[in-house]
Design an enzyme around this catalytic site. Structure first.
Site, PDB file in Angstrom:
ATOM      1  N   ASN A  92       0.859  -1.183   0.000  1.00 44.08           N
ATOM      2  CA  ASN A  92       0.000   0.000   0.000  1.00 44.08           C
ATOM      3  C   ASN A  92       0.895   1.233   0.000  1.00 44.08           C
ATOM      4  O   ASN A  92       1.816   1.344   0.814  1.00 44.08           O
ATOM      5  CB  ASN A  92      -0.890  -0.026   1.251  1.00 44.08           C
ATOM      6  CG  ASN A  92      -1.909   1.096   1.271  1.00 44.08           C
ATOM      7  OD1 ASN A  92      -1.760   2.106   0.594  1.00 44.08           O
ATOM      8  ND2 ASN A  92      -2.950   0.917   2.054  1.00 44.08           N
ATOM      9  N   ASN A 148     -13.506  -4.387  -0.167  1.00 47.88           N
ATOM     10  CA  ASN A 148     -14.547  -3.366  -0.212  1.00 47.88           C
ATOM     11  C   ASN A 148     -15.191  -3.406  -1.590  1.00 47.88           C
ATOM     12  O   ASN A 148     -14.566  -3.025  -2.579  1.00 47.88           O
ATOM     13  CB  ASN A 148     -13.951  -1.979   0.051  1.00 47.88           C
ATOM     14  CG  ASN A 148     -13.189  -1.922   1.362  1.00 47.88           C
ATOM     15  OD1 ASN A 148     -13.645  -2.426   2.376  1.00 47.88           O
ATOM     16  ND2 ASN A 148     -12.011  -1.302   1.339  1.00 47.88           N
ATOM     17  N   HIS A 161      -8.913  -5.473  -5.900  1.00 50.83           N
ATOM     18  CA  HIS A 161      -7.826  -5.758  -4.971  1.00 50.83           C
ATOM     19  C   HIS A 161      -8.379  -6.143  -3.606  1.00 50.83           C
ATOM     20  O   HIS A 161      -9.381  -5.617  -3.150  1.00 50.83           O
ATOM     21  CB  HIS A 161      -6.892  -4.553  -4.831  1.00 50.83           C
ATOM     22  CG  HIS A 161      -7.550  -3.330  -4.259  1.00 50.83           C
ATOM     23  ND1 HIS A 161      -8.454  -2.565  -4.973  1.00 50.83           N
ATOM     24  CD2 HIS A 161      -7.449  -2.749  -3.035  1.00 50.83           C
ATOM     25  CE1 HIS A 161      -8.867  -1.559  -4.218  1.00 50.83           C
ATOM     26  NE2 HIS A 161      -8.279  -1.647  -3.040  1.00 50.83           N
ATOM     27  N   GLN A 163      -7.216  -6.275   0.353  1.00 49.10           N
ATOM     28  CA  GLN A 163      -6.199  -5.713   1.236  1.00 49.10           C
ATOM     29  C   GLN A 163      -5.905  -6.674   2.388  1.00 49.10           C
ATOM     30  O   GLN A 163      -6.806  -7.364   2.875  1.00 49.10           O
ATOM     31  CB  GLN A 163      -6.651  -4.361   1.780  1.00 49.10           C
ATOM     32  CG  GLN A 163      -6.986  -3.362   0.686  1.00 49.10           C
ATOM     33  CD  GLN A 163      -7.265  -1.981   1.227  1.00 49.10           C
ATOM     34  OE1 GLN A 163      -6.453  -1.404   1.933  1.00 49.10           O
ATOM     35  NE2 GLN A 163      -8.435  -1.436   0.890  1.00 49.10           N
ATOM     36  N   SER A 278     -14.209  -1.932   5.309  1.00 52.25           N
ATOM     37  CA  SER A 278     -14.387  -3.234   5.956  1.00 52.25           C
ATOM     38  C   SER A 278     -13.861  -3.277   7.387  1.00 52.25           C
ATOM     39  O   SER A 278     -14.474  -3.884   8.273  1.00 52.25           O
ATOM     40  CB  SER A 278     -13.676  -4.325   5.142  1.00 52.25           C
ATOM     41  OG  SER A 278     -14.242  -4.475   3.869  1.00 52.25           O
ATOM     42  N   MET A 284     -12.251  -1.783  13.930  1.00 48.54           N
ATOM     43  CA  MET A 284     -11.077  -0.934  13.694  1.00 48.54           C
ATOM     44  C   MET A 284     -11.498   0.273  12.860  1.00 48.54           C
ATOM     45  O   MET A 284     -11.805   0.153  11.680  1.00 48.54           O
ATOM     46  CB  MET A 284      -9.983  -1.727  12.997  1.00 48.54           C
ATOM     47  CG  MET A 284      -9.460  -2.888  13.836  1.00 48.54           C
ATOM     48  SD  MET A 284      -7.991  -3.677  13.153  1.00 48.54           S
ATOM     49  CE  MET A 284      -8.637  -4.416  11.658  1.00 48.54           C
TER      50      MET A 284
END
Length: 325
Positions: A92, A148, A161, A163, A278, A284
């Protein structure tokens, strides 16, 4: 993908990319909060500089400014993950935690498309490699994969993608508690996915077998499909109140469980206007201004309210016929 080799490769690539300024690790401060009403834990991260992070351009051509089409070679951890040319593993570029990686399709595929069995299995294998053989409940090296999907999911890039990032140490997402002591199962009319009645938003969770030898593409695909089917019913049920609501959902995956959350909005209502992806749905949450951080610290239950505003009402305790699955 051997565990120690992959962990070392992610670490070495990250250190080199940061040193050469090919990525920027965002300075952030985190604190663990506990909702006094529900005992749910939240991990709130304060990162004010993210308010100035460049946003992806929106347009009819979803390939405009695709950062994954020709990624910076300094950000490439593995150029061919499975040896078939289908996936790359990238760092990232604007991480909040060290070692935040992206499992990216080599060819352009739309972020609004469903996950495939190979997508799921490849992500699971990466998790297994990064987590190692330690007990997933107590390990301080535990990772989360998340996807997402759709315009209200918190996604910022159009190129497909998944993550993957390390979870905070000694942090217990509510899905852990929900799955604790429960064996893997697939939903039926009489056996619904797990939901925690302490939270206000709809979510669907299934335990995953403890042994990775029991996990294959078919098992992960059946779990995913059964949960997404339930999530998509919300868009049918709410069509009268919100006609044309775009289908969006979040997928969260650990070695222990898989969770799908239907989404109605990308941001919660003012005054907070929290952008939630997400990770918010396992507790979080990312905060970009001090006032919001202070409010959430003073009243942690506001996190649950924000998650509710971005999702749909929980159906925990309802029979399938009550919401037409």
């Amino acid at each position: 993908m051997e565990g120690d080799d992959l962990k070392q490769k992610v670490h070495d690539t990250f250190v080199a990319a940061e040193k050469n300024e090919h990525l920027k690790l965002t300075h952030a401060e985190s604190k663990k909060l506990k909702d006094p009403l529900t005992a749910i834990q939240y991990w709130v991260t304060f990162a004010p500089s993210l308010a100035f992070k460049p946003k992806a351009r929106k347009g009819d051509d979803k390939r405009i400014d695709d950062p994954f089409a020709n990624p910076d070679k300094e950000l490439v951890v593995i150029n061919d993950v499975n040896g078939d040319g289908e996936y790359k593993l990238l760092l990232n570029k604007f991480p909040v935690v060290s070692g935040h990686i992206l499992l990216v399709t080599s060819e352009f595929k739309d972020q609004q498309s469903a996950l495939t069995p190979v997508d799921l299995m490849t992500a699971y294998k990466v998790l297994c490699s990064l987590d190692g053989d330690e007990d997933s409940d107590t390990s301080e090296n535990r990772h989360l994969a998340f996807y997402n999907c759709g315009p209200h999911s918190g996604s910022s890039q159009n190129h497909k993608h998944i993550q993957i990032m390390q979870m905070p140490k000694r942090f217990i997402p509510f899905q852990d508690t929900l799955c604790n002591g429960k064996d893997h199962f697939l939903p039926t009319f009489n056996s619904e996915p797990l939901q925690d009645d302490r939270v206000s938003f709809a979510h669907f969770v299934l335990p995953i077998p403890e042994s990775s030898d029991m996990v294959d593409e078919d098992l992960l695909a059946m779990c995913y499909i059964s949960l997404v089917q339930r999530a998509l019913t919300f868009f049918q049920d709410w069509n009268d109140e919100a006609p044309g609501l775009s289908k969006s959902y979040n997928v969260l995956l650990t070695k222990k469980w898989i969770c799908v959350v239907p989404r109605s909005h990308a941001k919660s209502k003012p005054p907070f206007s929290l952008s939630i992806n997400s990770t918010g749905y396992c507790g979080m949450v990312l905060v970009k201004n001090k006032e919001t951080l202070d409010k959430l610290t003073e009243e942690p239950s506001l996190v649950d309210r924000s998650l509710f505003e971005c999702g749909f009402p929980s159906t925990a305790g309802q029979k399938p016929t009550e919401y037409d699955y």
